[in-house]
Scaffold this motif. Structure first.
Motif, mmCIF file in Angstrom:
data_model
loop_
_atom_site.group_PDB
_atom_site.id
_atom_site.type_symbol
_atom_site.label_atom_id
_atom_site.label_comp_id
_atom_site.label_asym_id
_atom_site.label_seq_id
_atom_site.Cartn_x
_atom_site.Cartn_y
_atom_site.Cartn_z
ATOM 1 N N UNK A 148 -6.133 3.131 4.402
ATOM 2 C CA UNK A 148 -7.161 3.804 5.179
ATOM 3 C C UNK A 148 -6.469 4.657 6.235
ATOM 4 N N UNK A 149 -6.703 5.970 6.162
ATOM 5 C CA UNK A 149 -6.019 6.896 7.067
ATOM 6 C C UNK A 149 -6.586 6.781 8.480
ATOM 7 N N UNK A 150 -5.704 6.501 9.424
ATOM 8 C CA UNK A 150 -6.094 6.397 10.837
ATOM 9 C C UNK A 150 -5.890 7.737 11.530
ATOM 10 N N UNK A 151 -4.723 8.323 11.333
ATOM 11 C CA UNK A 151 -4.406 9.650 11.860
ATOM 12 C C UNK A 151 -3.304 10.233 10.982
ATOM 13 N N UNK A 152 -2.855 11.420 11.286
ATOM 14 C CA UNK A 152 -1.855 12.103 10.475
ATOM 15 C C UNK A 152 -0.654 11.202 10.205
ATOM 16 N N UNK A 153 -0.388 10.933 8.932
ATOM 17 C CA UNK A 153 0.746 10.121 8.456
ATOM 18 C C UNK A 153 0.699 8.654 8.870
ATOM 19 N N UNK A 154 -0.410 8.189 9.435
ATOM 20 C CA UNK A 154 -0.539 6.780 9.813
ATOM 21 C C UNK A 154 -1.734 6.194 9.072
ATOM 22 N N UNK A 155 -1.473 5.099 8.356
ATOM 23 C CA UNK A 155 -2.498 4.427 7.561
ATOM 24 C C UNK A 155 -2.548 2.956 7.926
ATOM 25 N N UNK A 156 -3.703 2.376 7.718
ATOM 26 C CA UNK A 156 -3.801 0.926 7.769
ATOM 27 C C UNK A 156 -3.745 0.475 6.318
ATOM 28 N N UNK A 157 -2.817 -0.416 6.024
ATOM 29 C CA UNK A 157 -2.631 -0.910 4.667
ATOM 30 C C UNK A 157 -3.235 -2.307 4.574
ATOM 31 N N UNK A 158 -4.097 -2.502 3.591
ATOM 32 C CA UNK A 158 -4.724 -3.799 3.351
ATOM 33 C C UNK A 158 -4.257 -4.325 2.002
#
Length: 167
Positions: A148-158
């Protein structure tokens, strides 16, 4: 001598065939990744992924919107009833959904290049394959991760577990 050379050639091709077959059919299982998109036309998910949650549920968008439309119509006519205890209503409309238990989650950084190197799957793949482990059917993945993309190049991985509900 000619028979011996022919026998060695036959053995060589037999070994080559067996080696190729073994390598082809015993490919290593890899992790698969599904990118969650808020505005996808095939599915929708409810809940706030920024909060600490235990499950991710993906609803078939067409089924969900049809049900929502029928709820609005039934409420206008005064014919709608929702039972809080069972979590069902009186419309008897099945909304297809997949529910996944979250095993772990963490923030990760991914560039577009890194993202493209992952084995990405789509909603259709999830419908066709995510349930196979629990049903003890042959499957070709190791783990399923939702991104799930939080911001540019940063994701939350589940990292998610088996599909709990599919109907």
């Amino acid at each position: 001598m000619k028979n011996q050379i022919q026998m060695n050639a036959n053995n060589f091709f037999l070994i080559l065939f067996l080696l190729h077959s073994t390598l082809s059919f015993s490919q290593k299982q890899v992790d698969v990744f599904f990118v969650l998109e808020k505005e996808n036309t095939d599915y929708l998910f409810t809940g706030n992924l920024d909060e600490n949650i235990n499950y991710i549920t993906l609803f078939n968008r067409k089924d969900y919107e049809f049900h929502r439309k029928k709820v609005i119509e039934a409420k206008k006519e005064g014919k709608y009833f929702f039972d809080k205890e069972s979590g069902t209503d009186n419309l008897n409309i099945n909304v297809s959904k997949l529910t996944f238990e979250i095993i772990s989650s963490k923030k990760i950084e991914l560039t577009n290049c890194n993202l493209n190197n992952l084995k990405l799957v789509n909603y259709k793949w999830l419908n066709e394959n995510s349930w196979k482990k629990i049903a003890k059917q042959p499957y070709d993945y190791k783990n399923i991760y939702f991104l799930y993309k939080i911001k540019e190049n940063v994701y939350k991985s589940y990292k998610v577990g088996l599909t709990l509900v599919a109907y």
